[in-house]
Design a protein around this motif. Structure first.
Motif, PDB file in Angstrom:
ATOM      1  N   TYR A 147      -2.377  -6.465  -1.743  1.00 43.03           N
ATOM      2  CA  TYR A 147      -3.301  -6.761  -0.639  1.00 43.03           C
ATOM      3  C   TYR A 147      -4.122  -5.526  -0.283  1.00 43.03           C
ATOM      4  N   TRP A 148      -3.437  -4.379  -0.169  1.00 50.89           N
ATOM      5  CA  TRP A 148      -4.150  -3.159   0.216  1.00 50.89           C
ATOM      6  C   TRP A 148      -5.037  -2.644  -0.904  1.00 50.89           C
ATOM      7  N   ILE A 149      -4.648  -2.878  -2.134  1.00 54.44           N
ATOM      8  CA  ILE A 149      -5.514  -2.476  -3.260  1.00 54.44           C
ATOM      9  C   ILE A 149      -6.817  -3.260  -3.221  1.00 54.44           C
ATOM     10  N   PHE A 150      -6.700  -4.584  -3.030  1.00 56.60           N
ATOM     11  CA  PHE A 150      -7.909  -5.413  -2.945  1.00 56.60           C
ATOM     12  C   PHE A 150      -8.728  -5.056  -1.711  1.00 56.60           C
ATOM     13  N   SER A 151      -8.048  -4.712  -0.598  1.00 56.22           N
ATOM     14  CA  SER A 151      -8.766  -4.314   0.614  1.00 56.22           C
ATOM     15  C   SER A 151      -9.521  -3.017   0.388  1.00 56.22           C
TER      16      SER A 151
ATOM     17  N   ILE B 173      -1.430  -3.621   9.391  1.00 58.00           N
ATOM     18  CA  ILE B 173      -0.909  -2.255   9.290  1.00 58.00           C
ATOM     19  C   ILE B 173       0.546  -2.234   9.743  1.00 58.00           C
ATOM     20  N   VAL B 174       0.803  -2.843  10.908  1.00 55.05           N
ATOM     21  CA  VAL B 174       2.170  -2.882  11.437  1.00 55.05           C
ATOM     22  C   VAL B 174       3.086  -3.644  10.487  1.00 55.05           C
ATOM     23  N   TYR B 175       2.594  -4.788   9.986  1.00 53.12           N
ATOM     24  CA  TYR B 175       3.387  -5.612   9.077  1.00 53.12           C
ATOM     25  C   TYR B 175       3.724  -4.851   7.804  1.00 53.12           C
ATOM     26  N   SER B 176       2.782  -4.073   7.285  1.00 58.42           N
ATOM     27  CA  SER B 176       3.007  -3.304   6.066  1.00 58.42           C
ATOM     28  C   SER B 176       4.018  -2.187   6.297  1.00 58.42           C
ATOM     29  N   VAL B 177       3.925  -1.531   7.457  1.00 51.89           N
ATOM     30  CA  VAL B 177       4.885  -0.483   7.791  1.00 51.89           C
ATOM     31  C   VAL B 177       6.288  -1.071   7.893  1.00 51.89           C
ATOM     32  N   PHE B 178       6.391  -2.217   8.572  1.00 54.75           N
ATOM     33  CA  PHE B 178       7.687  -2.890   8.708  1.00 54.75           C
ATOM     34  C   PHE B 178       8.270  -3.239   7.347  1.00 54.75           C
TER      35      PHE B 178
ATOM     36  N   TRP C 236      12.074  -2.367   2.940  1.00 60.49           N
ATOM     37  CA  TRP C 236      12.286  -2.201   1.496  1.00 60.49           C
ATOM     38  C   TRP C 236      13.140  -0.966   1.201  1.00 60.49           C
ATOM     39  N   ILE C 237      12.783   0.155   1.832  1.00 58.29           N
ATOM     40  CA  ILE C 237      13.530   1.396   1.615  1.00 58.29           C
ATOM     41  C   ILE C 237      14.970   1.259   2.080  1.00 58.29           C
ATOM     42  N   ILE C 238      15.167   0.653   3.259  1.00 61.98           N
ATOM     43  CA  ILE C 238      16.527   0.480   3.775  1.00 61.98           C
ATOM     44  C   ILE C 238      17.338  -0.425   2.855  1.00 61.98           C
ATOM     45  N   THR C 239      16.695  -1.463   2.323  1.00 63.24           N
ATOM     46  CA  THR C 239      17.392  -2.386   1.411  1.00 63.24           C
ATOM     47  C   THR C 239      17.849  -1.670   0.156  1.00 63.24           C
ATOM     48  N   LEU C 240      16.963  -0.848  -0.416  1.00 58.70           N
ATOM     49  CA  LEU C 240      17.333  -0.104  -1.627  1.00 58.70           C
ATOM     50  C   LEU C 240      18.481   0.857  -1.343  1.00 58.70           C
TER      51      LEU C 240
END
Length: 226
Positions: free
Chosen positions: A28-32, A88-93, A98-102
Motif C-alpha cells: 500500500y505504501w509503495i503504491f502511495s 499511518i496509525v494502522y501501519s504503526v500498529f 508483527w515484531i512482537i509476534t516474531l
C-alpha cells in the motif's frame, strides 16, 4: 540464512498471518509513494485554524459526552487517530504487532502449537495497541507542526457526519466523518438548538466564527441549507 529467515517469517501460523498482513501494508505504501501521496491525501496548510480534532478547550460536558461515545470511537482516539492519519496509525500498529509476534514465537517456542499459535495474536494485538498510543505521539507533534488538520475547514461544509455525543441548545458535542480513510473528529453544535441524538447522521451546515466548532443539522432540507 535465507531459509532460516523464511521459516521465521512464515512459521508458525501466527508469524505467517502477520507477515502477510504487513506485506500488504508495505505494498500500500509503495503504491502511495509512486502516486506521490506518501504522507497521505492531505493539504498542509499551517495558516488554517481548523476546528478538526477534539478541542479540549471547548465547552463540552465531558461526563455526558464521554459516556455516549462508542467503544470504537474511544479506541481510535486512544491511539491518536484524528491527530495522525488513520493509515499511518494502522501501519504503526501492524508493524509493532508483527515484531512482537516474531519475537514471541522465538521466546515462547510456539512453533509446535500448530494452528493454535494464531491464538497468541490476541494478547499481541492488545499489547501492540497500547504501544501504538505512545509510538504515535512523536507523529502527533510532527503532523501538528506541519499544520495537519485532517481536512481544511471549508471542505467539510456539506459533508455528512455521525454524532458521537448528543447535543441540544448551546451544548457542544462531537461528531465523526471519514475522509480518504481518515477518521476525522470535530466539535459540533446544533444549528437550530433542537436536540440531536447520539449516533444520528447530520449534515455540516456552517462553521463558528471562532472556528472552534461546526453547526450541524439532522436533515438535509432547503430550510437547513438556506
Amino acid at each position: 540464512m535465507l531459509s532460516t529467515l523464511s521459516e521465521l517469517l512464515f512459521h508458525p501460523l501466527s508469524n505467517a498471518i502477520m507477515t502477510i498482513l504487513s506485506g500488504i501494508t508495505a505494498l500500500y505504501w509503495i503504491f502511495s509513494f509512486l502516486a506521490g501521496d506518501f504522507l497521505g491525501d492531505m493539504d498542509f496548510a499551517p495558516e488554517v485554524d481548523g476546528g478538526i480534532g477534539v478541542d479540549t478547550d471547548a465547552d463540552i460536558d465531558a461526563g455526558e459526552a464521554g459516556g455516549e461515545q462508542s467503544f470504537f470511537s474511544k479506541a481510535l482516539e486512544f491511539v491518536n487517530v484524528g491527530k495522525v492519519p488513520f493509515m499511518i496509525v494502522y501501519s504503526v500498529f501492524k508493524f509493532i504487532a508483527w515484531i512482537i509476534t516474531l519475537l514471541s514465537s522465538v521466546v515462547f517456542k510456539i512453533a509446535d502449537w500448530g494452528w493454535k499459535s494464531a491464538l497468541i495474536l490476541i494478547p499481541v494485538f492488545i499489547i501492540a495497541f497500547l504501544i501504538t498510543r505512545y509510538a504515535t505521539k512523536p507523529l502527533v507533534k510532527m503532523y501538528n507542526a506541519m499544520g495537519y488538520n485532517g481536512e481544511e475547514a471549508h471542505d467539510l461544509i456539506g459533508r455528512i457526519a455521525r454524532m458521537r455525543s448528543a447535543v441540544t441548545g448551546d451544548k457542544i458535542g462531537a461528531a465523526e466523518l471519514v475522509i480518504n480513510n481518515d477518521v476525522i473528529r470535530i466539535n459540533v453544535k446544533s444549528k437550530s438548538g433542537d436536540p440531536i441524538n447520539y449516533n444520528s447522521e447530520v449534515m455540516i451546515a456552517d462553521e463558528s466564527t471562532d472556528k472552534r466548532y461546526y453547526y450541524v443539522v439532522p436533515e438535509i432540507t432547503l430550510n437547513n441549507i438556506l
